[in-house]
Design a protein around this motif. Sequence first.
Motif, short mmCIF file in Angstrom:
data_model
loop_
_atom_site.label_atom_id
_atom_site.label_comp_id
_atom_site.label_asym_id
_atom_site.label_seq_id
_atom_site.Cartn_x
_atom_site.Cartn_y
_atom_site.Cartn_z
N ILE A 1 5.66 3.98 3.16
CA ILE A 1 5.06 5.29 2.89
C ILE A 1 5.79 6.38 3.68
CG2 ILE A 1 2.94 6.66 3.16
CD1 ILE A 1 1.40 3.98 2.73
N ALA A 2 6.14 6.08 4.92
CA ALA A 2 6.88 7.05 5.74
C ALA A 2 8.26 7.31 5.15
CB ALA A 2 7.00 6.55 7.18
N ALA A 3 8.91 6.26 4.65
CA ALA A 3 10.24 6.42 4.06
C ALA A 3 10.19 7.30 2.81
CB ALA A 3 10.84 5.06 3.72
N ALA A 4 9.03 7.34 2.15
CA ALA A 4 8.86 8.19 0.97
C ALA A 4 8.59 9.64 1.36
CB ALA A 4 7.73 7.65 0.10
N GLY A 5 8.50 9.90 2.66
CA GLY A 5 8.33 11.27 3.13
C GLY A 5 6.89 11.71 3.30
N GLU A 6 5.94 10.80 3.22
CA GLU A 6 4.52 11.14 3.37
C GLU A 6 3.87 10.21 4.38
OE1 GLU A 6 2.54 13.25 1.19
OE2 GLU A 6 4.17 13.97 -0.05
N PRO A 7 4.29 10.22 5.64
CA PRO A 7 3.76 9.26 6.60
C PRO A 7 2.25 9.43 6.81
CG PRO A 7 4.99 10.95 7.73
CD PRO A 7 5.20 11.18 6.26
N ILE A 8 1.57 8.31 7.01
CA ILE A 8 0.15 8.31 7.34
C ILE A 8 -0.05 7.37 8.52
CG2 ILE A 8 -0.64 8.90 5.01
CD1 ILE A 8 -1.35 5.95 4.61
N SER A 9 -1.16 7.50 9.19
CA SER A 9 -1.45 6.63 10.33
C SER A 9 -2.05 5.32 9.85
CB SER A 9 -2.41 7.32 11.29
OG SER A 9 -3.70 7.39 10.70
N SER B 1 -6.11 2.19 6.67
CA SER B 1 -7.31 1.34 6.67
C SER B 1 -8.47 2.02 5.97
CB SER B 1 -7.70 0.99 8.11
OG SER B 1 -6.69 0.22 8.71
N SER B 2 -8.61 3.33 6.17
CA SER B 2 -9.68 4.08 5.49
C SER B 2 -9.47 4.08 3.98
CB SER B 2 -9.73 5.52 5.99
OG SER B 2 -10.10 5.55 7.34
N TYR B 3 -8.23 4.33 3.56
CA TYR B 3 -7.93 4.30 2.12
C TYR B 3 -8.29 2.95 1.51
CZ TYR B 3 -5.06 8.62 2.36
OH TYR B 3 -4.61 9.89 2.50
N VAL B 4 -7.90 1.88 2.19
CA VAL B 4 -8.17 0.53 1.67
C VAL B 4 -9.67 0.28 1.61
CG1 VAL B 4 -7.90 -1.94 2.15
CG2 VAL B 4 -5.94 -0.41 2.40
N SER B 5 -10.40 0.63 2.67
CA SER B 5 -11.84 0.35 2.69
C SER B 5 -12.60 1.17 1.65
CB SER B 5 -12.42 0.59 4.09
OG SER B 5 -12.41 1.97 4.40
N ARG B 6 -12.10 2.36 1.30
CA ARG B 6 -12.76 3.19 0.29
C ARG B 6 -12.25 2.91 -1.12
NH1 ARG B 6 -11.65 7.69 4.10
NH2 ARG B 6 -10.02 8.29 2.66
N GLY B 7 -11.33 1.97 -1.27
CA GLY B 7 -10.79 1.65 -2.59
C GLY B 7 -9.78 2.66 -3.08
N GLN B 8 -9.22 3.48 -2.19
CA GLN B 8 -8.24 4.48 -2.57
C GLN B 8 -6.81 3.97 -2.45
OE1 GLN B 8 -9.59 7.49 0.21
NE2 GLN B 8 -10.39 8.71 -1.51
N ARG C 1 0.55 8.34 -6.04
CA ARG C 1 -0.24 9.03 -5.01
C ARG C 1 0.02 10.52 -5.03
NH1 ARG C 1 1.22 9.29 0.89
NH2 ARG C 1 -0.69 9.98 1.90
N ARG C 2 -1.06 11.25 -4.91
CA ARG C 2 -0.92 12.71 -4.81
C ARG C 2 -0.45 13.04 -3.41
NH1 ARG C 2 -6.65 13.63 -7.65
NH2 ARG C 2 -5.91 13.66 -9.78
N GLY C 3 0.36 14.06 -3.30
CA GLY C 3 0.93 14.44 -2.00
C GLY C 3 -0.06 15.19 -1.14
N ARG C 4 0.36 15.40 0.08
CA ARG C 4 -0.45 16.13 1.05
C ARG C 4 -0.72 17.54 0.53
NH1 ARG C 4 2.59 15.83 6.10
NH2 ARG C 4 1.57 13.84 6.35
N GLY C 5 -1.97 18.00 0.59
CA GLY C 5 -2.34 19.35 0.19
C GLY C 5 -2.46 19.55 -1.30
#
Length: 167
Positions: free
Chosen positions: A102-110, A115-122, A148-152
């Motif tokens: 994900i970071a290599a695609a230019g949209e890093p997340i923590s 974990s939140s995305y996975v638990s919410r089914g996103q 995936r939609r980008g940030r903002g």
Amino acid sequence: MMDRREPTDGERQELHDDVLGLAWTWARRLADLQPADGPRSVYDGGETEQRAATAARGHALELLAEAATAAAVDDLRHAGEPPVPPAPAVAMWTRDQVLAHIAAAGEPISADTWSSYVSRGQAPTPTRHIGRAPVWDSAQVRAWQAARRGRGWRAGIPGLHDQETGS
């Protein structure tokens, strides 16, 4: 016909360690890492270096899996066995490898966001667990990342700000 036996737990661990060592060797070559860069030294660097090294190792492991499958097919061919079409290799990624992709695609997340995305089914659910560690099918993660939609992304919706603030 030659007899064979199943490896002991110690032999399996030795094979695992050898494969990881070979993966780091190829990761260094393919990602132009320094000769000293390896499982421990890259983690002394910053988060970007850690993710890049982990992604390079994941790529090298995928290449090793492809090479192992091709070698097994060649062995069958030379043994006079009819060739068996190889099963498609499913590359499994750990959470760190997913985050590196994900970071290599230019949209890093923590890691917490993932974990939140996975638990919410996103985000894709883990394909399986190795021990207690979840792993994901790399093809599913790549498809999710591409869609995936980008940030903002909500910022471009006309009137959204007015509706949320009531102004």
